[in-house]
Design a protein around this motif. Structure first.
Motif, PDB file in Angstrom:
ATOM      1  N   ALA A 182      59.795  27.013  69.735  1.00  0.00           N
ATOM      2  CA  ALA A 182      58.766  26.416  68.879  1.00  0.00           C
ATOM      3  C   ALA A 182      57.567  27.333  68.696  1.00  0.00           C
ATOM      4  O   ALA A 182      56.524  26.887  68.227  1.00  0.00           O
ATOM      5  CB  ALA A 182      58.309  25.088  69.478  1.00  0.00           C
TER       6      ALA A 182
ATOM      7  N   THR B 169      65.226  16.923  70.114  1.00  0.00           N
ATOM      8  CA  THR B 169      65.073  15.863  69.122  1.00  0.00           C
ATOM      9  C   THR B 169      66.098  14.755  69.382  1.00  0.00           C
ATOM     10  O   THR B 169      67.281  15.048  69.577  1.00  0.00           O
ATOM     11  CB  THR B 169      65.290  16.419  67.695  1.00  0.00           C
TER      12      THR B 169
ATOM     13  N   HIS C   7      59.922  18.657  63.171  1.00  0.00           N
ATOM     14  CA  HIS C   7      59.640  18.082  64.485  1.00  0.00           C
ATOM     15  C   HIS C   7      58.139  17.786  64.537  1.00  0.00           C
ATOM     16  O   HIS C   7      57.331  18.578  64.019  1.00  0.00           O
ATOM     17  CB  HIS C   7      60.029  19.081  65.573  1.00  0.00           C
ATOM     18  N   PRO C   8      57.729  16.669  65.130  1.00  0.00           N
ATOM     19  CA  PRO C   8      56.298  16.321  65.153  1.00  0.00           C
ATOM     20  C   PRO C   8      55.389  17.443  65.649  1.00  0.00           C
ATOM     21  O   PRO C   8      54.322  17.675  65.076  1.00  0.00           O
ATOM     22  CB  PRO C   8      56.258  15.113  66.086  1.00  0.00           C
ATOM     23  N   SER C   9      55.805  18.155  66.683  1.00  0.00           N
ATOM     24  CA  SER C   9      54.955  19.229  67.212  1.00  0.00           C
ATOM     25  C   SER C   9      54.841  20.382  66.208  1.00  0.00           C
ATOM     26  O   SER C   9      53.797  21.030  66.108  1.00  0.00           O
ATOM     27  CB  SER C   9      55.509  19.746  68.548  1.00  0.00           C
TER      28      SER C   9
ATOM     29  N   ARG D  25      52.455  19.222  63.381  1.00  0.00           N
ATOM     30  CA  ARG D  25      51.054  19.303  63.810  1.00  0.00           C
ATOM     31  C   ARG D  25      50.565  20.741  63.781  1.00  0.00           C
ATOM     32  O   ARG D  25      49.418  21.013  63.388  1.00  0.00           O
ATOM     33  CB  ARG D  25      50.904  18.727  65.224  1.00  0.00           C
ATOM     34  N   ARG D  26      51.424  21.654  64.187  1.00  0.00           N
ATOM     35  CA  ARG D  26      51.034  23.068  64.221  1.00  0.00           C
ATOM     36  C   ARG D  26      50.779  23.592  62.807  1.00  0.00           C
ATOM     37  O   ARG D  26      49.824  24.331  62.559  1.00  0.00           O
ATOM     38  CB  ARG D  26      52.146  23.877  64.887  1.00  0.00           C
TER      39      ARG D  26
ATOM     40  N   ARG E 279      47.556  22.115  61.514  1.00  0.00           N
ATOM     41  CA  ARG E 279      46.423  22.771  62.160  1.00  0.00           C
ATOM     42  C   ARG E 279      46.171  24.143  61.544  1.00  0.00           C
ATOM     43  O   ARG E 279      45.029  24.536  61.311  1.00  0.00           O
ATOM     44  CB  ARG E 279      46.698  22.909  63.657  1.00  0.00           C
TER      45      ARG E 279
END
Length: 223
Positions: free
Chosen positions: A89, A110, A130-132, A135-136, A139
């Motif tokens: 990731a 997942t 993927h949620p992470s 978010r990245r 951001r």
């Protein structure tokens, strides 16, 4: 939903992962496994021959990694729908994969239900992250734009090193690609960060992507 099963290729070098994904897909009435590739080279060839609806692509594989496989597939078929499924990731792999044309990026932790839905989404042209990862990306988009020093301050070999950083290569992989010792690579990386006033490799990779250096072909000259 399509009126025919979603035709899928799996590209992963781990037997356990391939078998697990095959079992998951086989249990879905609206999905059909049309090919399994052990590495990126096989994935490129298989995608050309079978023209699948979705390609599940690992990022780290022998012979040809996922990133280069994505690029090769998209060159011959810009409409190809690729869903990355990997354990990695880090920004140095995520951003180049998405820039290369991946429509989704999931991690191997997942849940099964989320993976199945992501495949259906990608088959319909819907981005799935993927949620992470999402978010990245958010951001990064919201982050104030930095004003790095121009890449013109870099030597040819430092620019080459920067382009390889953007491809997610480690120092060892860069050394093999550039035909130099790993210690020399470390010096090039340090020089790149210093000259561009960047804090780390992730910032360097993002800078290279913004400047269009990620697609630059490695040079042939010696240091």
């Amino acid at each position: 939903m399509t009126d025919h099963p979603i035709r899928i290729i799996i590209a992963d070098d781990h037997t356990v992962v391939r078998e697990g994904l095959s079992a998951i897909l086989g249990a879905q009435h609206d999905m059909q496994l049309v090919g399994i590739a052990n590495d990126g080279l096989e994935a490129v060839d298989m995608a050309r021959k079978t023209d699948p609806d979705v390609i599940l692509m690992d990022m780290v594989m022998p012979n040809m990694d996922g990133l280069n496989a994505i690029r090769r597939i998209k060159e011959t078929n810009p409409a190809a729908r690729i869903l990355v499924l990997t354990s990695f990731a880090d920004d140095e792999r995520v951003f180049p994969a998405i820039k290369a044309g991946a429509m989704g990026y999931l991690l191997k932790d997942t849940p099964r239900e989320d993976l199945i839905q992501a495949i259906r989404n990608v088959a319909q042209g819907i981005i799935s992250l993927h949620p992470s990862i999402a978010r990245r990306i958010i951001r990064e988009i919201n982050q104030p734009e930095a004003t790095p020093q121009p890449a013109l301050t870099l030597t040819e070999r430092e620019t080459e090193a920067l382009s390889l950083i953007a491809r997610g290569m480690s120092n060892q992989e860069m050394a093999l690609s550039m035909g130099i010792h790993e210690n020399t690579v470390a010096k090039y990386v340090s020089a790149v960060l210093s000259k561009l006033q960047l804090a780390n490799r992730t910032q360097a990779a993002l800078y290279a992507i913004r400047m269009g250096l990620a697609d630059q072909q490695p040079g042939k000259d010696n240091p």
